[in-house]
Design an enzyme around this catalytic site. Structure first.
Site, PDB file in Angstrom:
ATOM      1  N   ASP A 151      -6.985 -12.352  41.883  1.00  0.00           N
ATOM      2  CA  ASP A 151      -6.472 -11.052  41.426  1.00  0.00           C
ATOM      3  C   ASP A 151      -5.910 -10.214  42.583  1.00  0.00           C
ATOM      4  O   ASP A 151      -5.318  -9.170  42.357  1.00  0.00           O
ATOM      5  CB  ASP A 151      -7.602 -10.280  40.728  1.00  0.00           C
ATOM      6  CG  ASP A 151      -7.115  -9.044  39.990  1.00  0.00           C
ATOM      7  OD1 ASP A 151      -6.022  -9.084  39.396  1.00  0.00           O
ATOM      8  OD2 ASP A 151      -7.813  -8.016  40.027  1.00  0.00           O
TER       9      ASP A 151
ATOM     10  N   SER B 103      -4.621  -4.447  35.861  1.00  0.00           N
ATOM     11  CA  SER B 103      -4.621  -5.791  35.283  1.00  0.00           C
ATOM     12  C   SER B 103      -4.952  -5.697  33.798  1.00  0.00           C
ATOM     13  O   SER B 103      -5.907  -5.013  33.413  1.00  0.00           O
ATOM     14  CB  SER B 103      -5.651  -6.676  35.990  1.00  0.00           C
ATOM     15  OG  SER B 103      -5.376  -6.785  37.363  1.00  0.00           O
TER      16      SER B 103
ATOM     17  N   GLN C 237      -0.747 -13.656  35.180  1.00  0.00           N
ATOM     18  CA  GLN C 237      -1.340 -12.348  34.925  1.00  0.00           C
ATOM     19  C   GLN C 237      -0.314 -11.415  34.301  1.00  0.00           C
ATOM     20  O   GLN C 237       0.864 -11.448  34.654  1.00  0.00           O
ATOM     21  CB  GLN C 237      -1.850 -11.724  36.226  1.00  0.00           C
ATOM     22  CG  GLN C 237      -2.597 -10.407  36.029  1.00  0.00           C
ATOM     23  CD  GLN C 237      -3.103  -9.833  37.339  1.00  0.00           C
ATOM     24  OE1 GLN C 237      -2.379  -9.156  38.052  1.00  0.00           O
ATOM     25  NE2 GLN C 237      -4.363 -10.114  37.657  1.00  0.00           N
TER      26      GLN C 237
END
Length: 290
Positions: A197, A217, A267
């Site tokens: 991430d 996110s 993502q």
């Protein structure tokens, strides 16, 4: 800042397949998405024997606070001969903040092999010699991961130069863990989930210098395709194929120093314009000028 051993040191609770993720010191106002996802992966793995996680998909559904424990509840979806599946719900004080689906595969299966070629970029030692530095705004973010050696690859071109100046994002990053890590493949997969991430959604902002946006996110998918260790150098290639409607897609490939592709990441993140007079405006995300 917390080490990976500290982040992943889950505690058993009185409930069946329920765990407590430790609170950790953090420089980020909201819990880092990789922190939440890695604890969920570690919890799921605790309930599976003889198989390792090979893919996961998670949704961030609410804000988290790294300074408070995470409550992790695992549901055993299915246990088959070759694969097992788990769902994990992560809560804080009863509020749901993250949902994970993870699939586990037995070792030893064989089949055809191929992979994308690794990018032609300087190695970690050469990056250090070239400076491998980061702009002020990015250095603040990277302090969250002080037990990781992170080297940002300088790149040519007006867009890349502007990104490096403002901290909007980097296309290639070398990193490795410098702490004491166990010889346990499950630990290394959870640790890579944590780092996957790192700065990924920021790659969507490289073409948009000067825009004031809110970053968060929204969902995160990860596939482990070859063995690796997080205490050995990994190259993170980050790109964004699309941004529109206040959301952006970012994709990542992770290679080891030998050029082997070890993991893939997708993502979606919030990249919404903000009025300067409105402040951060959302429960899970921070606005930032890039």
């Amino acid at each position: 800042m917390a080490t990976m051993r500290e982040v992943l040191a889950l505690e058993d609770t009185d409930g069946v397949d329920e765990f407590l993720g430790p609170a950790v010191e953090s420089r980020i106002d909201r819990a880092f998405g990789g922190h939440i996802a890695s604890q969920a992966v570690a919890a799921a793995q605790r309930t599976v024997d003889g198989k390792g996680v090979h893919s996961l998909h998670g949704y961030f559904v609410g804000p988290g606070d790294a300074k408070r424990p995470m409550e992790l509840r695992v549901e055993r979806i299915r246990d088959g001969r070759s694969f097992a599946h788990r769902q994990v719900k992560v809560c804080q004080e009863g509020a749901l903040i993250f949902i994970l689906m993870a699939s586990f595969h037995r070792e030893g299966d064989r089949g055809p092999q191929h992979q994308d070629a690794p990018p032609a970029v300087p190695g970690p030692a050469e990056v250090a010699r070239l400076g491998g530095g980061a702009p002020y705004s990015t250095r603040i973010i990277l302090k969250e991961w002080e037990d990781w050696d992170i080297r940002l690859v300088p790149e040519e071109g007006r867009e890349a130069a502007a990104a490096e100046k403002t901290g909007a994002g980097f296309r290639h990053i070398w990193f490795r863990n410098t702490g004491d890590v166990p010889d346990d493949a499950c630990f290394h997969r959870a640790a890579l989930t944590y780092m996957s991430d790192m700065t990924l959604i920021r790659s969507a902002l490289i073409p948009h210098q000067g825009d004031r946006v809110q970053l968060a996110s929204l969902d995160h998918a990860l596939w482990f395709v070859r063995p690796f260790r997080v205490d050995e150098w990994l190259l993170y290639e980050q790109v964004s194929p699309s941004a529109s409607g206040g959301r952006a897609i970012a994709r990542g490939k992770l290679f080891n120093e030998q050029g082997e592709l070890v993991a893939l990441v997708n993502q979606e993140g919030l990249t919404r314009f903000l009025d300067e007079n409105l402040g951060s405006g959302s429960a899970h995300g921070n606005w930032q000028k890039v």
